[in-house]
Scaffold this motif. Structure first.
Motif, PDB file in Angstrom:
ATOM      1  N   GLU A 152      35.803 -25.101   6.311  1.00 13.64           N
ATOM      2  CA  GLU A 152      36.298 -23.905   6.311  1.00 13.64           C
ATOM      3  C   GLU A 152      37.284 -23.422   5.025  1.00 13.64           C
ATOM      4  O   GLU A 152      38.142 -24.113   4.706  1.00 13.64           O
ATOM      5  CB  GLU A 152      37.055 -23.564   7.459  1.00 13.64           C
ATOM      6  N   ASN A 153      36.995 -22.425   4.580  1.00 19.25           N
ATOM      7  CA  ASN A 153      38.035 -21.805   3.225  1.00 19.25           C
ATOM      8  C   ASN A 153      37.581 -22.506   2.058  1.00 19.25           C
ATOM      9  O   ASN A 153      38.628 -22.310   1.128  1.00 19.25           O
ATOM     10  CB  ASN A 153      39.559 -21.602   3.639  1.00 19.25           C
ATOM     11  N   LYS A 165      33.115 -19.349   4.994  1.00 19.10           N
ATOM     12  CA  LYS A 165      33.799 -18.628   6.138  1.00 19.10           C
ATOM     13  C   LYS A 165      32.795 -19.148   7.334  1.00 19.10           C
ATOM     14  O   LYS A 165      31.459 -19.421   7.026  1.00 19.10           O
ATOM     15  CB  LYS A 165      33.934 -17.348   6.284  1.00 19.10           C
ATOM     16  N   GLU A 206      36.048 -23.265  -1.509  1.00 14.89           N
ATOM     17  CA  GLU A 206      35.612 -22.276  -2.445  1.00 14.89           C
ATOM     18  C   GLU A 206      34.162 -22.798  -3.252  1.00 14.89           C
ATOM     19  O   GLU A 206      34.032 -23.833  -3.726  1.00 14.89           O
ATOM     20  CB  GLU A 206      36.503 -21.951  -3.582  1.00 14.89           C
ATOM     21  N   ILE A 225      34.663 -17.651  -0.667  1.00 16.17           N
ATOM     22  CA  ILE A 225      35.275 -18.350   0.222  1.00 16.17           C
ATOM     23  C   ILE A 225      34.635 -18.799   1.495  1.00 16.17           C
ATOM     24  O   ILE A 225      33.836 -17.716   2.044  1.00 16.17           O
ATOM     25  CB  ILE A 225      36.658 -17.972   0.386  1.00 16.17           C
TER      26      ILE A 225
END
Ligand code: LUZ
Ligand code: MOS
Length: 750
Positions: free
Chosen positions: A373-374, A384, A376, A382
């Protein structure tokens, strides 16, 4: 809902282009194409062909009243060659005759003189000679140079993945009929009705409103009819414009295989850097895409290769570059995955190379780098609602990976002639057209006064069952039974300016438009129902052909409501337009948020190699797949299975071969093999990952068409492991497809 096409499919009653009853005066078209891969056309002699009884006329570029140009992204492709040919199979002329047999006879009578020019068939050669479609593109994240310096291990290597023939059951084809006042109706087996309309208008030199394109359904598309259904329809349309008689053109299999482009072969190189704890700190790749002789969709496909170059892993320092290399092959084109599979094969190869050098299992490196999660992506989005680890670990647990691995170990100890290999293959695939402006769709709903409903969208049915999904959405919202619903053909006069059915996004985009249109209708009908039931609008519910008020006995039928709405002059039709929110991409920075969401999954594959003959069987593929909240698990599981087998074909047996002169050698089903039931996995198990689904997906049911194709990549590495098990001297290679011939050579490599 059951697949709405199943009844007519099994009875052989479903209509395809070739099933249409032609008008009595209809003529048959046939393309005359280049017998050389590159050269100057000195002369073409049509006199004998034209003199043949039953030949109506032969069309060339000289008959084009508008522009002789069919290029989409880049205008670099003539409909018919003028003075030069750039690939073997390039259209030069179009014969129109009374019958197919006469047209074929005429084609054999055409003679052509070509002054041959040097040819390029591989991407590497094109790069050396500076032959490109457009400028290269690069995605960058972090700083690879310094990151490599800080790595404990750095490995480099090269990979090759071959093309792939689409082999839709229904070949390319069209039927074109003149209408009044210079208007033309085209029935085409195309994924992109608007693309056909737009290019036909350009070539004929008339406005788009004079051209109606209708699509009933396709006998498969797989990307091969996103752009490349267009030229045949446009050729026939030019003939209709001149003759004012209908023209039908169905390509036979040989012509289709020779003249159309395929999945792009890629020659790539990589550099991967890891730390002692197996974290990938840096990754560089250079992709050489063999684009063929014209751009077609190559630049967009190249872009998607960059988007998926790190698959489902987080790598903090990335530098990837792609070159679209111009060669003398038919323009290569969209194929399920659209450059993504080619990119993912390279990162998986890099990981395999590192694992081999470090003498550890490949899955250790994969597992250590799964996206979180999060994180890049190299293009700035980003991540998600990431399901990379969830699908990975639930596959390991649900399918008892340790036990499977132990069984393979025991088998390999006990057997000399057969060896087994096992691999894990995680996937992450971005959903949305990477070209942001293409992500929109429309729907048009008519409720007829007897209560029956017709649904029109821009979605093209090609066997993926998108039409069933469209009706499911309408049924759900209108609260009526399935027999009240009908899906209409995809038609440019009912639903205009459509994006092609592609990018796995068709159900999402068109389904959201259906949802919006139905919601508007319900809003209007609720007012009428409230009056009839003497209730407030908030209490009205629509379900199973009845409209009722919560906790009260009063109810009325759908049909009664519609009849009343008609009397009260309430509109029973609705048109809606949906455009995906949030998404964007800035090409000048190569950063943005191009995808509505990603689809994840993990496949575990076990294969057995016969180490005397080099043949192999795929024992099983066990998948945990992220469907979101599937709106039709039967259809969606079918997509996973079909895509998987198609991916396996690309990785193992489908071998496209061109001669040095640029002639397609694998030009029939005797020389080009796709998986049949015997070369498919003995078992495929697909378990849906349990999630809440994604709001950007239709009814939270995620796109499913393309992502599972990449599970097929796992087979390559499972076979490789088995070969290595038999022959420890085998030096791992990344050269797909891994055919039995290559396996034998690997087994006995010194
Ligand atoms: N077609 C297209 C596609 O035109 N753009 C895309 O991004 C795409 N992605 C996958 C498959 N077809
Ligand atoms: Mo495509 S590869 O036409 O989604």
């Amino acid at each position: 809902m059951k697949n709405i096409d199943s009844f007519t499919h099994v009875r052989g009653e479903s209509l395809f282009v070739d099933d249409l009853i032609c008008r009595q005066d209809a003529l048959i078209g046939l393309c005359f194409d280049s017998p050389k891969a590159h050269g100057k056309i000195i002369s073409v002699d049509y006199t004998k062909a034209e003199a043949l009884e039953g030949v109506e006329r032969i069309f060339t570029y000289k008959d084009v009243l508008g522009e002789n140009q069919i290029g989409g992204i880049i205008p670099d492709e003539p409909l018919w060659a003028e003075n030069e040919v750039h690939f073997w199979g390039q259209p030069i002329a179009f014969i129109v005759a009374k019958t197919d047999a006469i047209a074929k006879k005429a084609r054999a009578l055409i003679t052509i003189e070509i002054e041959e020019l040097p040819i390029i068939t591989t991407a590497k050669e094109a790069k050396e000679k500076g032959s490109f479609i457009n400028a290269p593109r690069s995605f960058n994240l972090g700083e690879t140079a310094t990151a490599f310096a800080n790595c404990d291990f750095v490995f480099e290597g090269e990979t090759f993945s071959n093309g792939q023939e689409h082999l839709y059951l229904e070949t390319q084809g069209c039927y074109v009929v003149p209408q009044e006042n210079g208007s033309i109706k085209i029935t085409s087996s195309t994924q992109g009705p608007t693309q056909v309309q737009k290019i036909a208008a350009r070539v004929l030199g008339i406005s788009m409103h004079k051209i109606e394109v209708d699509v009933i359904r396709l006998g498969g598309g797989f990307g091969g009819k996103e752009d490349q259904a267009t030229p045949w329809a446009v050729m026939a349309a030019v003939a209709v414009q001149h003759l004012n008689k209908p023209v039908k053109y169905m390509l036979n299999r040989h012509d289709d295989m020779r003249m159309t482009g395929k999945r792009h072969p890629y020659a790539s190189s990589f550099k991967i850097g890891l730390t002692k704890d197996l974290k990938i700190k840096a990754f560089e790749a250079e992709f050489l895409q063999n684009s063929g002789a014209a751009a077609d969709l190559s630049p967009a496909i190249a872009e998607r290769t960059l988007f998926h170059a790190t698959n489902s892993y987080f790598i903090p320092n990335v530098k990837t570059t792609v070159y679209s290399c111009k060669t003398n092959l038919p323009p290569n084109t969209a194929f399920r995955g659209f450059g993504g599979p080619q990119g993912m094969f390279v990162i998986e190869s890099a990981i395999a190379k590192a694992a081999d050098a470090l003498a550890i299992d490949k899955s250790k490196i994969q597992e250590a780098n799964l996206l979180e999660e999060n994180n890049e992506f190299s293009y700035g989005q980003i991540a998600k609602e990431v399901q990379a680890k969830k699908t990975w670990f639930s596959a390991k647990e649900k399918f008892e990976l340790e036990k499977l691995q132990k069984e393979v170990k025991v088998f390999n100890k006990e057997n000399q002639v057969y060896k087994k290999g096992i691999s894990l293959m995680p996937i992450a695939f971005g959903i949305s057209f990477t070209n942001t402006s293409m992500n929109h769709a429309r729907a048009l709903i008519h409720i007829y006064q007897d209560g029956s409903v017709g649904v029109s969208t821009g979605a093209v049915e090609m066997g993926q069952s998108v039409n069933t999904k469209m009706l499911q959405v309408a049924q759900d919202i209108l609260g009526i039974s399935a027999n009240k619903l009908k899906i209409e053909t995809t038609n440019t006069t009912r639903v205009a300016n459509t994006s092609p059915s592609a990018a796995s996004s068709t159900a999402d985009l068109n389904g959201k438009a259906v949802e919006m249109a139905c919601n508007s209708l319900i809003k209007r009908l609720t007012k009428v129902a409230a009056k009839m039931l003497l209730s407030s609008e908030e209490k009205i519910h629509f379900k199973k052909d009845f409209i009722f008020v919560e906790r009260e006995k009063s109810e009325l039928t759908w049909n009664a409501l519609i009849a009343q709405a008609m009397l009260e002059r309430v509109s029973l039709s609705e048109n809606a337009h949906y455009a995906t929110p949030i998404i964007n991409f800035d090409k000048t920075k190569e950063k943005g948020h191009p995808f509505a969401y990603h689809v994840y999954g993990t496949a575990i594959t076990t294969v057995t190699v016969d180490c005397i003959r080099g043949i192999y069987e795929i024992e099983n593929v066990k998948i945990v797949h992220d469907f979101g909240k599937s709106m039709n698990i039967g259809i969606d599981t079918g997509q996973v299975e079909g895509a998987l087998v198609q991916g396996i074909g690309w990785m193992t047996m489908e071998e496209i071969s061109y001669s040095e002169e640029g002639k397609l050698l694998s030009n029939s089903l005797s020389t080009y093999k796709i998986p049949d039931i015997f070369s498919s996995p003995k078992t495929i198990e697909t378990i849906p990952l349990e999630t809440d689904g994604n709001e950007m997906a239709i009814r939270k049911s995620k796109a499913v068409g393309e992502p599972p194709l990449m599970y097929g990549i796992g087979v390559y590495f499972a076979i490789q492991q088995a070969v290595k098990e038999f022959n420890p001297n085998y030096k791992i290679k990344f050269h797909a497809p891994f055919t039995p011939e290559k396996v034998v050579m690997g087994l006995y490599e010194k």
